[in-house]
Enzyme design. Structure first.
Site, short mmCIF file in Angstrom:
data_model
loop_
_atom_site.label_atom_id
_atom_site.label_comp_id
_atom_site.label_asym_id
_atom_site.label_seq_id
_atom_site.Cartn_x
_atom_site.Cartn_y
_atom_site.Cartn_z
N GLU A 52 32.51 -4.81 -30.91
CA GLU A 52 32.30 -5.33 -29.56
C GLU A 52 33.54 -6.09 -29.10
OE1 GLU A 52 29.36 -8.26 -26.91
OE2 GLU A 52 28.98 -7.95 -29.05
N ASN A 110 30.86 -5.75 -22.40
CA ASN A 110 29.86 -6.34 -21.52
C ASN A 110 30.24 -6.12 -20.06
OD1 ASN A 110 27.89 -8.15 -23.24
ND2 ASN A 110 29.93 -8.37 -24.13
N GLU A 142 27.26 -2.95 -22.38
CA GLU A 142 26.18 -3.89 -22.65
C GLU A 142 25.75 -4.56 -21.35
OE1 GLU A 142 26.91 -6.60 -25.79
OE2 GLU A 142 27.60 -5.07 -27.20
N ASP A 170 21.46 -6.20 -23.84
CA ASP A 170 21.96 -7.39 -24.51
C ASP A 170 21.03 -8.58 -24.29
OD1 ASP A 170 23.67 -8.85 -26.06
OD2 ASP A 170 25.21 -9.12 -24.52
N GLU A 227 22.33 -10.14 -33.43
CA GLU A 227 23.51 -10.96 -33.21
C GLU A 227 23.35 -12.31 -33.91
OE1 GLU A 227 25.19 -9.68 -28.90
OE2 GLU A 227 23.38 -10.91 -28.87
#
Length: 838
Positions: A52, A110, A142, A170, A227
């Site tokens: 990521e 993101n 995301e 997310d 996460e």
């Protein structure tokens, strides 16, 4: 200098925000905003499955700033589209660079509500994919449920799906993501927020929530990513609950692209192979007619070669390979004829042995390695020198006529080689171990030693004992040398397992391989001498040549390394398998027993009993190895549970003090400054009373995550007790710590209360820098005093402990001498007035 409220507040929150607001547009365009990469690891196998991109602002003065400080600014300045395109381009360009190197690492980025609301955004993504020549399946976007309020159209997801771009939901579990999003969007991945992941090891309620969510996602065909994994206990629990993928500081911190590339090179076996399907030619690289991305196997082989060459040097390895190749060709073609075999076979050793002696002498002169390490290498140099002189005398007596038998003192030189090398290997500084650790080490070494002794006995000693009834000088020498091999074997095991200095570990490993080749040559020679006739230059000499060349490489490796006085200690960050070497020694000994025993007794009743005993031993040893591995995993989890606070995922007080004491002692040895920050959540009791303890726990967990995001990798963060936290920061002064405290005291509101509204709370921070003559408890006491000074001033700010009571805050119109003594100088919240201290 901290200026008063009637002047500029140098470290005020408002001034900092205004400064960042003014500098962000130029920073975005000047390349200060870059992507850091954090790995996503498959929990069942440990494989790297994705990465990521996380934005960071590398500010030239304020250091590395997290996105929480500038994402809102990008939205206010209407720079989010430009910012998102920049992050996408960086992610895709880096993915393409990794793909060209043989690593197929999908990347995720993101995106915000504005991107989903923009009808042209899918086309932007498609254009970037084509520009960077990256298949769409290698990109994931995301989104969270607040993104969904932008009324994403079905065509938005359809256009992305046409290119193979995946969508991940997310922040699931925070209120930003709900079951409505899970059912209404074409989601491929569900990312569990750290707020519900961190407590699962100690809270059955959160564990049940995660289990239910994982089961639901799997029924919908969606993978689950957890996460915020920061302890082995959490990772183990997630694996048990069936979670697919993990992400967090335990598995890998966010890293710049170059650092992440090095991390993948070190963990190369975990990285997925590249697939050329969907990749076009790289946009900025010219290729030949047959060019293209390297195959996965070729790329992995190239990376392995680079890693092997780096510590030694390409020139050294090329010279070693050339010497070995030249000697191998001579063994094949026998240039010079049989009549000169002994002379040539002896002479070719002297350039290589001379090179080994010269390199080992140079290593022994490197005083920066430390006195004990230099002494160890000096003893090894004497051993190489003795062996070289022994070969010289032996060659003279072998080729010069009428010299008689080789004198006994020549063999004394060879025995001196064993003594010096063994003494050198035992002289390397070793890591301190507890009594149980020493006992386990000696048992493991003893097991391998006895296993090697059995082989040496069978190959080198027993033929001598069975060949003659008496002992002459030649038999005694033949007996002494295999016995001396045991010394080398023990020395090698000791050097590898005791924990040598980090700067010597690689060189010692290479040297150990050379010693093993030397022992193999000795055993082969003993076997030939017992059953046939040895002549100088015979093929067995190839093993001796290989041993000397490997030693040369090890000396060259030590010459290239930078000094590091720290001792290599095993890092136990996860389940550690017990060493298989003792079990291998046991298996080898029993295999030898089986072969010899069945040859002698055939399949008689005794032979059947022997075969059954060997089988039982193998089964019991295998069962014990598996049991030890399982116990090791349990021990790791128990250590994590004993060291980690279940609510926040930070170190508990006891474990924090252990780490802080070690860091404090290290900073003292290096003469570095050492600063402590004591932190307290203001009016935390009211939060518990108004919203309940569950919400209070979420507040603590949320702030703990803020602390982790702000600190450096070497800083130590812990929960000191109740609503108090503590951070120790080695290597920086209290002035630099102000920047960290200012970021921590900035108001945040990411925790939802029972009424659905966000809870706003403030933080008080006390800062203290350790004086030259103080200890760690005194430093923490100073930080605690400064924190209570900040709380008494109204909270929501930080306070610096002053070393003298005369250094106090001054109020407008009064001097410091007129004020009552104070132990600290505070910086109140933005709404408070601050004094001035110069």
């Amino acid at each position: 200098m901290i200026k008063g409220a009637d002047t500029d507040m140098a470290f005020g929150a408002d001034d900092l925000t205004a400064r960042l607001h003014a500098e962000f547009p130029d920073a975005l365009r000047d390349g200060q905003v870059i992507g850091y990469f954090q790995p996503e690891i498959e929990l069942s196998t440990g494989r790297l499955v994705a990465v990521e991109l996380l934005a960071r602002w590398e500010h030239p003065e304020l250091g590395i700033l997290p996105p929480a400080l500038f994402i809102a600014l990008a939205e206010q300045l209407r720079l989010m589209p430009e910012f998102t395109r920049l992050m996408l381009r960086q992610a895709l360009a880096q993915h393409r660079a990794w793909a060209d190197a043989g690593w197929a690492v999908p990347v995720s980025v993101n995106i915000g509500p504005g991107c989903v609301a923009d009808p042209a955004f899918p086309a932007t993504v498609v254009n970037l994919l084509r520009e960077e020549q990256v298949p769409g399946r290698m990109l994931a976007l995301e989104v969270s449920e607040d993104t969904g309020t932008a009324a994403a159209s079905s065509s938005f997801f359809a256009q992305l799906a046409e290119e193979g771009v995946r969508v991940a939901l997310d922040d699931f579990g925070t209120g930003f993501a709900s079951l409505e999003s899970l059912g209404g969007w074409p989601i491929c991945e569900l990312k569990l927020d750290r707020s519900i992941v961190a407590p699962i090891a100690s809270n059955v309620t959160f564990a049940a929530i995660v289990r239910t969510t994982v089961d639901l996602a799997h029924q919908l065909g969606i993978k689950v990513v957890a996460e915020g994994i920061e302890s082995e206990a959490v990772r183990s629990e997630l694996r048990t609950l069936g979670c697919d993928i993990g992400q967090g500081f335990l598995l890998g911190r966010p890293m710049p692209a170059a650092a992440f590339t090095d991390w993948m090179a070190e963990q190369g076996r975990l990285v997925p192979r590249v697939s050329v399907a969907g990749y076009g030619p790289a946009p900025s690289v010219t290729r030949g007619a047959h060019g293209g991305p390297a195959s996965g196997a070729a790329s992995r082989a190239a990376r392995t070669v680079r890693r092997a060459v780096r510590p030694v040097g390409g020139g050294t390895l090329a010279a070693a390979a050339a010497m070995l190749a030249a000697y191998g060709l001579w063994q094949v073609f026998r240039w010079g004829g049989p009549q000169h075999q002994v002379l040539i076979g002896g002479l070719v050793f002297f350039p290589v042995e001379g090179c080994a002696a010269l390199l080992s002498f140079r290593v022994s002169r490197r005083v920066d390695l430390g006195r004990r390490t230099c002494r160890a290498w000096r003893l090894i140099f004497f051993g190489v020198l003795c062996y070289m002189l022994g070969d010289l005398v032996r060659l003279l007596y072998a080729v010069v006529p009428r010299q008689g038998d080789i004198p006994a003192w020549t063999y004394t030189m060879y025995l001196g080689t064993y003594a010096f090398v063994f003494s050198g290997l035992m002289s390397f500084p070793a890591r301190r171990r507890s009594r149980p650790e020493r006992l386990r080490l000696m048992l493991d070494m003893g097991t391998v030693f006895i296993g090697g002794a059995v082989l040496i006995w069978f190959v080198g000693v027993s033929p001598i004992l069975t060949a003659k009834s008496g002992f002459d000088r030649a038999d005694l020498i033949s007996f002494v040398f295999p016995s001396s091999d045991l010394l080398l074997l023990f020395g090698v095991l000791s050097a590898l397992w005791r924990g040598a200095p980090r700067s010597s570990v690689t060189a010692l490993r290479i040297f150990a391989v050379g010693m093993l080749s030397f022992i193999a040559a000795e055993l082969t020679y003993d076997y030939i001498a017992a059953h046939s006739t040895y002549l100088g230059g015979d093929p067995v000499d190839t093993l001796w040549m290989l041993a000397v060349i490997i030693m040369c490489v090890s000396f060259a490796c030590q010459l290239r390394t930078r000094p590091d006085g720290e001792l290599a200690a095993p890092r136990r960050v996860g389940p550690v398998r017990p060493s298989f070497v003792p079990y291998l020694a046991v298996a080898g000994s029993y295999l030898l027993l089986l072969v010899v025993g069945l040859t002698a007794v055939r399949f008689t009743p005794l032979g059947g009993i022997l075969l059954g005993a060997v089988g039982l031993t193998i089964l019991v040893s295998t069962r014990q190895y598996i049991a030890l591995r399982d116990l090791d995993r349990l021990a790791v989890r128990y250590r994590e549970l004993a060291a980690i606070d279940g609510t926040t995922g930070l170190y508990n007080r006891r474990h924090f003090m252990e780490g802080a004491e070690a860091a404090f002692a290290h900073a003292r040895r290096l003469g570095q400054p050492f600063t402590a920050l004591m932190i307290d959540v203001d009016e935390f009791k009211q939060i518990n009373d108004l919203y309940g303890h569950a919400v209070g726990d979420r507040v603590l967990a949320e702030f703990a995550q803020s602390c982790r995001e702000q600190v450096r990798p070497n800083d130590i963060v812990g929960r000191y007790g109740g609503d108090e936290f503590i951070i120790v920061v080695p290597g920086i002064t209290s002035t630099r710590a102000i920047e960290l405290a200012d970021r921590l005291t900035r108001p945040t509101a990411r925790t939802l209360g029972g009424d659905g509204e966000y809870i706003a709370y403030t933080i008080s921070v006390g800062i203290a820098e350790c004086p030259p003559d103080a200890d760690l408890p005194t430093l923490l006491m100073h930080a605690d005093l400064a924190m209570y000074e900040a709380k008494q001033a109204g909270g929501g700010g930080w306070c610096i402990f002053a070393e003298t009571r005369e250094s106090v805050r001054a109020e407008p119109g009064r001097s410091a001498a007129d004020l009552a003594p104070s132990a600290a100088v505070r910086k109140a919240a933005a709404t408070q007035q601050a004094g001035s201290v110069s």
